[in-house]
Design a protein around this motif. Sequence first.
Motif, PDB file in Angstrom:
ATOM      1  N   SER A 144       1.861 -14.694   9.612  1.00  0.00           N
ATOM      2  CA  SER A 144       0.507 -14.991   9.119  1.00  0.00           C
ATOM      3  C   SER A 144      -0.529 -14.158   9.877  1.00  0.00           C
ATOM      4  O   SER A 144      -0.299 -13.743  11.020  1.00  0.00           O
ATOM      5  N   ASP A 145      -1.610 -13.900   9.176  1.00  0.00           N
ATOM      6  CA  ASP A 145      -2.676 -13.089   9.779  1.00  0.00           C
ATOM      7  C   ASP A 145      -4.031 -13.711   9.478  1.00  0.00           C
ATOM      8  O   ASP A 145      -4.103 -14.723   8.769  1.00  0.00           O
ATOM      9  N   ARG A 146      -5.066 -13.085  10.024  1.00  0.00           N
ATOM     10  CA  ARG A 146      -6.427 -13.565   9.773  1.00  0.00           C
ATOM     11  C   ARG A 146      -7.203 -12.462   9.052  1.00  0.00           C
ATOM     12  O   ARG A 146      -8.365 -12.222   9.340  1.00  0.00           O
ATOM     13  N   THR A 200       2.368  -2.691  -7.047  1.00  0.00           N
ATOM     14  CA  THR A 200       1.114  -3.454  -6.891  1.00  0.00           C
ATOM     15  C   THR A 200       0.528  -3.089  -5.524  1.00  0.00           C
ATOM     16  O   THR A 200       1.147  -3.376  -4.491  1.00  0.00           O
ATOM     17  N   THR A 201      -0.622  -2.427  -5.565  1.00  0.00           N
ATOM     18  CA  THR A 201      -1.226  -2.030  -4.279  1.00  0.00           C
ATOM     19  C   THR A 201      -2.743  -1.975  -4.409  1.00  0.00           C
ATOM     20  O   THR A 201      -3.284  -1.780  -5.507  1.00  0.00           O
ATOM     21  N   THR A 202      -3.435  -2.207  -3.299  1.00  0.00           N
ATOM     22  CA  THR A 202      -4.900  -2.054  -3.288  1.00  0.00           C
ATOM     23  C   THR A 202      -5.286  -0.916  -2.344  1.00  0.00           C
ATOM     24  O   THR A 202      -6.454  -0.694  -2.097  1.00  0.00           O
ATOM     25  N   LYS A 203      -4.205  -0.278  -1.831  1.00  0.00           N
ATOM     26  CA  LYS A 203      -4.469   0.762  -0.829  1.00  0.00           C
ATOM     27  C   LYS A 203      -4.428   2.141  -1.491  1.00  0.00           C
ATOM     28  O   LYS A 203      -3.579   2.382  -2.363  1.00  0.00           O
ATOM     29  N   SER A 204      -5.334   3.033  -1.018  1.00  0.00           N
ATOM     30  CA  SER A 204      -5.396   4.369  -1.622  1.00  0.00           C
ATOM     31  C   SER A 204      -4.107   5.145  -1.349  1.00  0.00           C
ATOM     32  O   SER A 204      -3.633   5.900  -2.193  1.00  0.00           O
ATOM     33  N   GLY A 240       6.335  -2.239  -0.987  1.00  0.00           N
ATOM     34  CA  GLY A 240       6.754  -2.975   0.218  1.00  0.00           C
ATOM     35  C   GLY A 240       7.189  -4.397  -0.077  1.00  0.00           C
ATOM     36  O   GLY A 240       8.322  -4.797   0.218  1.00  0.00           O
ATOM     37  N   LEU A 241       6.318  -5.204  -0.702  1.00  0.00           N
ATOM     38  CA  LEU A 241       6.629  -6.614  -0.927  1.00  0.00           C
ATOM     39  C   LEU A 241       7.778  -6.790  -1.924  1.00  0.00           C
ATOM     40  O   LEU A 241       8.609  -7.686  -1.783  1.00  0.00           O
ATOM     41  N   SER A 242       7.800  -5.889  -2.917  1.00  0.00           N
ATOM     42  CA  SER A 242       8.880  -5.964  -3.910  1.00  0.00           C
ATOM     43  C   SER A 242      10.239  -5.760  -3.232  1.00  0.00           C
ATOM     44  O   SER A 242      11.201  -6.498  -3.497  1.00  0.00           O
TER      45      SER A 242
HETATM   46  P1  ADP Z   1       1.446  -1.383  -0.131  1.00  0.00           P
HETATM   47  O1  ADP Z   1       1.357  -1.898   1.234  1.00  0.00           O
HETATM   48  O2  ADP Z   1       2.091  -0.089  -0.243  1.00  0.00           O
HETATM   49  O3  ADP Z   1       0.192  -1.527  -0.923  1.00  0.00           O
HETATM   50  P2  ADP Z   1       2.856  -3.782  -0.511  1.00  0.00           P
HETATM   51  O4  ADP Z   1       3.788  -4.219  -1.607  1.00  0.00           O
HETATM   52  O5  ADP Z   1       3.383  -3.951   0.828  1.00  0.00           O
HETATM   53  O6  ADP Z   1       2.464  -2.329  -0.868  1.00  0.00           O
HETATM   54  O7  ADP Z   1       1.543  -4.610  -0.649  1.00  0.00           O
HETATM   55  C1  ADP Z   1       0.952  -4.748  -1.919  1.00  0.00           C
HETATM   56  C2  ADP Z   1      -0.479  -5.160  -1.745  1.00  0.00           C
HETATM   57  O8  ADP Z   1      -0.575  -6.509  -1.334  1.00  0.00           O
HETATM   58  C3  ADP Z   1      -1.232  -4.433  -0.749  1.00  0.00           C
HETATM   59  O9  ADP Z   1      -1.798  -3.236  -1.285  1.00  0.00           O
HETATM   60  C4  ADP Z   1      -2.296  -5.403  -0.325  1.00  0.00           C
HETATM   61  O10 ADP Z   1      -3.415  -5.313  -1.163  1.00  0.00           O
HETATM   62  C5  ADP Z   1      -1.686  -6.714  -0.507  1.00  0.00           C
HETATM   63  N1  ADP Z   1      -1.265  -7.286   0.765  1.00  0.00           N
HETATM   64  C6  ADP Z   1      -0.016  -7.277   1.257  1.00  0.00           C
HETATM   65  N2  ADP Z   1       0.032  -7.971   2.408  1.00  0.00           N
HETATM   66  C7  ADP Z   1      -1.211  -8.434   2.627  1.00  0.00           C
HETATM   67  C8  ADP Z   1      -1.810  -9.212   3.678  1.00  0.00           C
HETATM   68  N3  ADP Z   1      -1.106  -9.682   4.719  1.00  0.00           N
HETATM   69  N4  ADP Z   1      -3.140  -9.527   3.566  1.00  0.00           N
HETATM   70  C9  ADP Z   1      -3.829  -9.083   2.519  1.00  0.00           C
HETATM   71  N5  ADP Z   1      -3.344  -8.339   1.501  1.00  0.00           N
HETATM   72  C10 ADP Z   1      -2.040  -7.992   1.579  1.00  0.00           C
END
Ligand code: ADP
Length: 640
Positions: A574-576, A593-597, A603-605
């Motif tokens: 867990s994080d803050r 699924t990503t919000t990063k440029s 990763g999560l998949s």
């Molecule tokens: P990536 O890191 O390449 O974007 P991930 O599958 O690991 O791919 O993550 C998908 C998205 O989920 C991230 O782009 C981010 O927006 C969101 N995310 C993942 N972990 C967290 C977290 N601990 N807190 C907030 N957002 C997260």
Amino acid sequence: MKSRFSIHEAILIAFLVGISLLMALLYRHETELQRNDLTRDISVAEQLLTTQLEADQSFLEQIAREKSEGALSREQFETRVAKRLLESPHILAVIWTQPSQALYWAAPNTRSASDFQSLRAPFAEQARLLRLTQSTNRPTYSEPYTATDGKSYIEYAVPLATETAFLGTLNAVIAISAFSRALLPPWFVNKYDVAIVNSDGATLARSDDRPRQSSGYLSQRQNLSLPWKRLQLEVTAQKRGSVLAGVTLGSTILLLTSMIAWSLYSLRKEGTRRTRSEQKALQINERFETVLDSLNVAVYVSDEITGALLYVNQHFRETFTLAPDMQIAAFEGQFAPNPNSLLPANVGDFETVNKSEIEHLSSKRWFITRVRRVRWVDGSAAQLHTMGDVTDRVDAERVKRAQQERLMLTSRLMTAGEMASTLAHEINQPLAAITNYLNGCMQRLRADSATVASIAPAIEKASQQAERAGKIIHRVREFVRTRDPQRESIALPSLIADVTRFSEPDASKPQHSFAINIAPDLPNVFADRIMIEQVLLNLVRNAREAMAERAVGERLVTLTAAVGADNMIVVSVSDRGHGISPELAQNLFSPFTTTKSDGMGMGLSICRSIIEYHEGQMRFQPNVPQGAIFEFTLPIAENA
Ligand code: ADP
């Protein structure tokens, strides 16, 4: 085995046999009864005859006595005889025959002298009778004789004598026909055929003048117990239909007829029913085959015992080449892995459907087979197999798997890249130590102050540090290498410690703090160490990135591990950080699924795939008051 007779035929035969036996028994019983009747009746008849004749004899003797005593006139004689003849019509005449054979008195006086002569026994017989009677002085019967009228008669002679002289005989002419008719009671004559038979067996008189019916009736003879015993009473029983026999016969026939009718009726009913059910079965079968032929799935039925193919549908014939008389084993040999579904043990009971995916070796196509035991139309145990073509799905899965494997590797490389600075730092330490130890040794060697005892510990420590550096490099290689998963019993505390260590690029100036909360005596998990490390490194990296905006002191990553439900261990990160919006949360674990440029969104998949591979689950929930919590479960190692 099929019986030669139907149930109805068997009933009929049994019935007929029964009836025949019953009839035979009845006939025997009836005959027995009749024979007994006959024996009894013939004795009665003989008795009656004898009594009657004895009465006649007494009458004649009485007359004779009266005459010899001189108390009887001719007139009286005639009157008495006439009266007697009215009562005994079988006596045709009473004649006083003188010793000379001459006729003296004769009655009835309605007859003439020649009339009497024509009735009498032949002359010689008269003489013999006279002699015999005179010599014995006892009443005597003549031989039966046929008179001029063609009928049989007999004479009965009673001696007529005074004390001194023989006066002749008193002869009664008796019609033998009376013995078989008039002297017998009417019921006897109606019931039986009566005949009087002489000693030669010739019939002298009969009760019934009609021609004799065919033989086979019960017949019995009895001597007439008259003094001469030369005549026999022959009695023949009429065949009589007993009421019981009649009723039995009638009801038997009735019963028999109704049984035959019933048999025929039920046979016909059975026939119609059979035809109807056969037609129905045929229709069902046709419908069944039409349905099966229209399916886009190969269907076949095999005999469980012989392995013969009993049925294949249209799609089956189009998909596979089928040799004539092909056995199921030969057919299933065309697939890998060999399903061996013929064995009942592999098929299970009638309820169970067994599924497996097999590849057709020659066409390289994949099929999902389902097999279950069924009762075939003839009742034998069979197996119903269906084979659906799943090549497209299998191919898609294969592509997906390959993609995922590549992504896993990429993500691992990326993680490894991130680990690099940490590792560089880690390796730096042993390298610096080695350099120090070696420098020290060099100085001593140069100063000639070196002894083995003084430099050996330094070299040993240098060697240990080199080993440590080697291990660090080995770990990186291990992490990056493509390899098959190796699950084993793993202690989570050391794994988590490693992860936190690798996650901080510069341990000397930490940017984040870690809170580690591991339940005491936590059992080991059954997992692949590198894969779980990869999951945790990923989650920690995401957590770190989510907190990039926070002040350094607020950047806290908390790792926990504890025993959860269902014998699983729950690990959470867990994080803050900025947390995850509900929209994003919906597709969080979907690839890309990503919000990063610079993010890949894999990763999560990948993390979820790894956890699911370990029969665990991965979920997300928001942290309070802010941030995110990622949680996954892992099975406890059995001998942990
Ligand atoms: P990536 O890191 O390449 O974007 P991930 O599958 O690991 O791919 O993550 C998908 C998205 O989920 C991230 O782009 C981010 O927006 C969101 N995310 C993942 N972990 C967290 C977290 N601990 N807190 C907030 N957002 C997260």
